[in-house]
Design an enzyme around this catalytic site. Structure first.
Site, PDB file in Angstrom:
ATOM      1  N   CYS A  79     -36.051  77.509  -4.023  1.00 64.04           N
ATOM      2  CA  CYS A  79     -36.607  78.827  -4.312  1.00 64.04           C
ATOM      3  C   CYS A  79     -35.514  79.899  -4.204  1.00 64.04           C
ATOM      4  O   CYS A  79     -34.584  79.921  -4.987  1.00 64.04           O
ATOM      5  CB  CYS A  79     -37.793  79.090  -3.388  1.00 64.04           C
ATOM      6  N   HIS A  80     -35.585  80.771  -3.188  1.00 63.56           N
ATOM      7  CA  HIS A  80     -34.562  81.789  -2.952  1.00 63.56           C
ATOM      8  C   HIS A  80     -33.429  81.269  -2.060  1.00 63.56           C
ATOM      9  O   HIS A  80     -32.470  81.995  -1.794  1.00 63.56           O
ATOM     10  CB  HIS A  80     -35.183  83.034  -2.303  1.00 63.56           C
TER      11      HIS A  80
END
Length: 169
Positions: free
Chosen positions: A103-104
């Site tokens: 994800c991030h």
């Protein structure tokens, strides 16, 4: 048995921490929560899980770990601006050890300047950042590029976990 650092701060994506963490432990590996400071409480953004940092980022050395996992959510933003976190990730990369981000999570890899010449994926919102950091961006559930493993979203967790466990065995 591998010793795996999970980099954590408040606001992480709950399942992106819980599922890989549980899988690593169930596979017989040691999972250590590395926070911004020892004893810091790290709460998931959905509120389903929270963890206490076993150790602070300023206390860890790459030589003491076999791998690093970076869950997504808002936590990577807080982690990437911490010099000790960035130093640790750079050192782990220099040693050629596994660094996995979902994800991030790759935001920390960007700040550690370890994506140049590698293939990677991420949450679409940071796709351009990943590209600008020198990575060949792939829109795939999991991308393995040398010592790096990256994934996009919680739906990619099974593939992300599978590749982490494969690299640890």
């Amino acid at each position: 048995m591998a010793k795996v650092a999970f980099l954590l701060a408040n606001g992480f994506e709950d399942s992106e921490m819980k599922n890989p963490y549980d899988a690593v432990k169930e596979a017989g590996h040691e999972a250590v929560i590395v926070g911004l400071e020892k004893g810091a409480e790290c709460k998931g953004k959905k509120g389903t899980v929270s963890y206490t940092a076993d150790v602070g980022a300023s206390e860890v050395k790459a030589a003491d770990f076999d791998a690093v996992v970076i869950p997504g959510g808002a936590a990577p933003e807080a982690l990437r601006v911490n010099d000790a976190v960035v130093r640790f990730v750079k050192e782990v990369n220099e040693d050629g050890k596994l660094i996995a981000g979902i994800c991030h999570g790759p935001q920390v890899m960007i700040s550690a300047d370890i994506l140049k010449g590698k293939e990677a994926t991420s949450f679409i919102g940071i796709r351009d950042d990943v590209k600008l950091a020198g990575a060949d961006y792939r829109d795939e559930e999991v991308v393995v590029s040398e010592n790096l493993v990256t994934s996009r979203t919680p739906k990619d967790e099974p593939a992300f976990i599978r590749e982490i466990l494969a690299k640890l065995s």
